[in-house]
Design a protein around this motif. Structure first.
Motif, PDB file in Angstrom:
ATOM      1  N   LEU A   1      31.929  20.272  43.811  1.00 30.74           N
ATOM      2  CA  LEU A   1      31.697  21.615  44.340  1.00 30.74           C
ATOM      3  C   LEU A   1      31.127  22.533  43.272  1.00 30.74           C
ATOM      4  N   TYR A   2      31.744  22.535  42.077  1.00 29.59           N
ATOM      5  CA  TYR A   2      31.264  23.421  41.026  1.00 29.59           C
ATOM      6  C   TYR A   2      30.042  22.877  40.312  1.00 29.59           C
ATOM      7  N   ASN A   3      29.725  21.593  40.470  1.00 34.22           N
ATOM      8  CA  ASN A   3      28.462  21.080  39.965  1.00 34.22           C
ATOM      9  C   ASN A   3      27.315  21.537  40.863  1.00 34.22           C
ATOM     10  N   ALA A   4      27.555  21.590  42.170  1.00 38.14           N
ATOM     11  CA  ALA A   4      26.521  22.034  43.102  1.00 38.14           C
ATOM     12  C   ALA A   4      26.289  23.545  43.019  1.00 38.14           C
ATOM     13  N   PHE A   5      27.353  24.295  42.748  1.00 36.29           N
ATOM     14  CA  PHE A   5      27.261  25.757  42.658  1.00 36.29           C
ATOM     15  C   PHE A   5      27.783  26.204  41.292  1.00 36.29           C
ATOM     16  N   PRO A   6      26.982  26.054  40.228  1.00 33.47           N
ATOM     17  CA  PRO A   6      27.490  26.342  38.886  1.00 33.47           C
ATOM     18  C   PRO A   6      27.829  27.812  38.643  1.00 33.47           C
ATOM     19  N   ASN A   7      27.194  28.721  39.357  1.00 28.16           N
ATOM     20  CA  ASN A   7      27.471  30.150  39.146  1.00 28.16           C
ATOM     21  C   ASN A   7      28.656  30.646  39.963  1.00 28.16           C
ATOM     22  N   ALA A   8      29.254  29.783  40.765  1.00 25.71           N
ATOM     23  CA  ALA A   8      30.359  30.212  41.622  1.00 25.71           C
ATOM     24  C   ALA A   8      31.600  30.580  40.823  1.00 25.71           C
ATOM     25  N   SER A   9      31.719  30.040  39.612  1.00 27.87           N
ATOM     26  CA  SER A   9      32.909  30.346  38.820  1.00 27.87           C
ATOM     27  C   SER A   9      32.793  31.657  38.056  1.00 27.87           C
ATOM     28  N   ASP A  10      31.636  32.292  38.085  1.00 29.05           N
ATOM     29  CA  ASP A  10      31.430  33.562  37.381  1.00 29.05           C
ATOM     30  C   ASP A  10      31.752  34.740  38.295  1.00 29.05           C
ATOM     31  N   VAL A  11      33.005  34.863  38.668  1.00 29.60           N
ATOM     32  CA  VAL A  11      33.432  35.959  39.528  1.00 29.60           C
ATOM     33  C   VAL A  11      34.527  36.740  38.834  1.00 29.60           C
ATOM     34  N   GLU A  12      34.652  37.971  39.230  1.00 28.52           N
ATOM     35  CA  GLU A  12      35.697  38.827  38.675  1.00 28.52           C
ATOM     36  C   GLU A  12      36.909  38.782  39.589  1.00 28.52           C
ATOM     37  N   THR A  13      38.070  38.624  39.003  1.00 32.96           N
ATOM     38  CA  THR A  13      39.311  38.626  39.751  1.00 32.96           C
ATOM     39  C   THR A  13      39.980  39.980  39.562  1.00 32.96           C
ATOM     40  N   ILE A  14      40.231  40.664  40.651  1.00 32.59           N
ATOM     41  CA  ILE A  14      40.850  41.979  40.610  1.00 32.59           C
ATOM     42  C   ILE A  14      42.264  41.859  41.139  1.00 32.59           C
ATOM     43  N   ASP A  15      43.218  42.305  40.360  1.00 34.89           N
ATOM     44  CA  ASP A  15      44.607  42.274  40.785  1.00 34.89           C
ATOM     45  C   ASP A  15      44.814  43.383  41.812  1.00 34.89           C
ATOM     46  N   SER A  16      45.264  43.016  42.982  1.00 33.74           N
ATOM     47  CA  SER A  16      45.387  43.988  44.071  1.00 33.74           C
ATOM     48  C   SER A  16      46.737  44.692  44.095  1.00 33.74           C
ATOM     49  N   THR A  17      47.647  44.288  43.264  1.00 34.01           N
ATOM     50  CA  THR A  17      48.963  44.933  43.263  1.00 34.01           C
ATOM     51  C   THR A  17      49.026  45.993  42.169  1.00 34.01           C
ATOM     52  N   PRO A  18      49.656  47.122  42.440  1.00 35.11           N
ATOM     53  CA  PRO A  18      49.792  48.144  41.402  1.00 35.11           C
ATOM     54  C   PRO A  18      50.753  47.667  40.312  1.00 35.11           C
ATOM     55  N   THR A  19      50.595  48.227  39.119  1.00 38.17           N
ATOM     56  CA  THR A  19      51.421  47.787  38.001  1.00 38.17           C
ATOM     57  C   THR A  19      52.827  48.380  38.051  1.00 38.17           C
ATOM     58  N   ARG A  20      52.980  49.551  38.611  1.00 37.18           N
ATOM     59  CA  ARG A  20      54.302  50.192  38.702  1.00 37.18           C
ATOM     60  C   ARG A  20      54.601  50.518  40.163  1.00 37.18           C
ATOM     61  N   LEU A  21      55.860  50.573  40.475  1.00 34.67           N
ATOM     62  CA  LEU A  21      56.241  50.937  41.837  1.00 34.67           C
ATOM     63  C   LEU A  21      56.016  52.416  42.111  1.00 34.67           C
ATOM     64  N   THR A  22      55.950  53.221  41.073  1.00 37.08           N
ATOM     65  CA  THR A  22      55.735  54.666  41.247  1.00 37.08           C
ATOM     66  C   THR A  22      54.251  55.024  41.238  1.00 37.08           C
ATOM     67  N   TRP A  23      53.383  54.029  41.201  1.00 40.80           N
ATOM     68  CA  TRP A  23      51.955  54.277  41.140  1.00 40.80           C
ATOM     69  C   TRP A  23      51.465  54.930  42.418  1.00 40.80           C
ATOM     70  N   ALA A  24      50.619  55.934  42.256  1.00 36.74           N
ATOM     71  CA  ALA A  24      49.993  56.595  43.392  1.00 36.74           C
ATOM     72  C   ALA A  24      48.545  56.905  43.021  1.00 36.74           C
ATOM     73  N   PRO A  25      47.632  56.779  43.946  1.00 40.15           N
ATOM     74  CA  PRO A  25      46.246  57.090  43.609  1.00 40.15           C
ATOM     75  C   PRO A  25      46.082  58.576  43.329  1.00 40.15           C
ATOM     76  N   ARG A  26      45.213  58.885  42.397  1.00 42.58           N
ATOM     77  CA  ARG A  26      44.974  60.282  42.043  1.00 42.58           C
ATOM     78  C   ARG A  26      43.716  60.758  42.747  1.00 42.58           C
ATOM     79  N   PHE A  27      43.867  61.855  43.423  1.00 47.70           N
ATOM     80  CA  PHE A  27      42.725  62.453  44.102  1.00 47.70           C
ATOM     81  C   PHE A  27      42.317  63.697  43.358  1.00 47.70           C
ATOM     82  N   SER A  28      41.031  63.837  43.140  1.00 45.07           N
ATOM     83  CA  SER A  28      40.540  64.999  42.397  1.00 45.07           C
ATOM     84  C   SER A  28      40.118  66.099  43.321  1.00 45.07           C
TER      85      SER A  28
END
Length: 172
Positions: free
Chosen positions: A145-172
């Motif tokens: 699979l990765y030999n056929a699509f060599p660029n498929a492994s160049d993706v960014e992984t974003i952690d979807s969970t907040p780091t703290r339970l008290t985290w809230a988005p800031r609105f300007s």
């Protein structure tokens, strides 16, 4: 003596070459196509827009089940076998991608999904090793699979969970 076993819908043979599963997938897809064709009689059949929807929602998922395990993606054009003019015209008029392109696209989506697994996932070390190292012998489906699509492994992984339970988005 039966040399195959079925597990989670996969047909496994004693050599793990997926030939029996591919034959079963082709048979299921053919049976589904024939069933849809019976619904398309010219006089009392369904309209073509509904037949197209049935093909996309029923036939293609039956053929693509477990694709990442048994399908070897085609790089470039691949080999041409015989004339497929009638099939090409049918796919063009139905606005459906050719089967080889659809299977490659599904395999690419699976490669991207596996490459974007978080570091805490148990499959992450195996996927990253297969993505960076293509072995000469005893290749797994992930290696192919990765030999056929060599660029498929160049993706960014974003952690979807907040780091703290008290985290809230800031609105300007």
């Amino acid at each position: 003596m039966n040399q195959t076993a079925t597990y989670l819908g996969f047909v496994l043979d004693h050599k793990l070459n997926w030939k029996a599963h591919v034959e079963r997938a082709v048979a299921k897809g053919t049976a589904a196509v024939l069933a849809v064709m019976r619904l398309t009689r010219p006089t009392v059949g369904m309209p073509h827009c509904y037949v197209r929807r049935l093909y996309i929602s029923v036939v293609l998922p039956k053929m693509e089940y477990g694709l990442v395990a048994w399908y070897q993606p085609i790089r470039g054009e691949g080999r041409k076998k015989g004339s497929t003019a009638a099939t090409d015209a049918m796919e063009y008029h139905a606005f459906v991608a050719p089967v080889k392109l659809r299977l490659n696209r599904t395999a690419m989506k699976n490669a991207l999904r596996l490459a974007s697994l978080p570091k805490s996932h148990p499959l992450n070390p195996l996927v990253s090793r297969c993505a960076r190292l293509y072995v000469q012998r005893h290749r797994s489906p992930l290696h192919e699979l990765y030999n056929a699509f060599p660029n498929a492994s160049d993706v960014e992984t974003i952690d979807s969970t907040p780091t703290r339970l008290t985290w809230a988005p800031r609105f300007s």
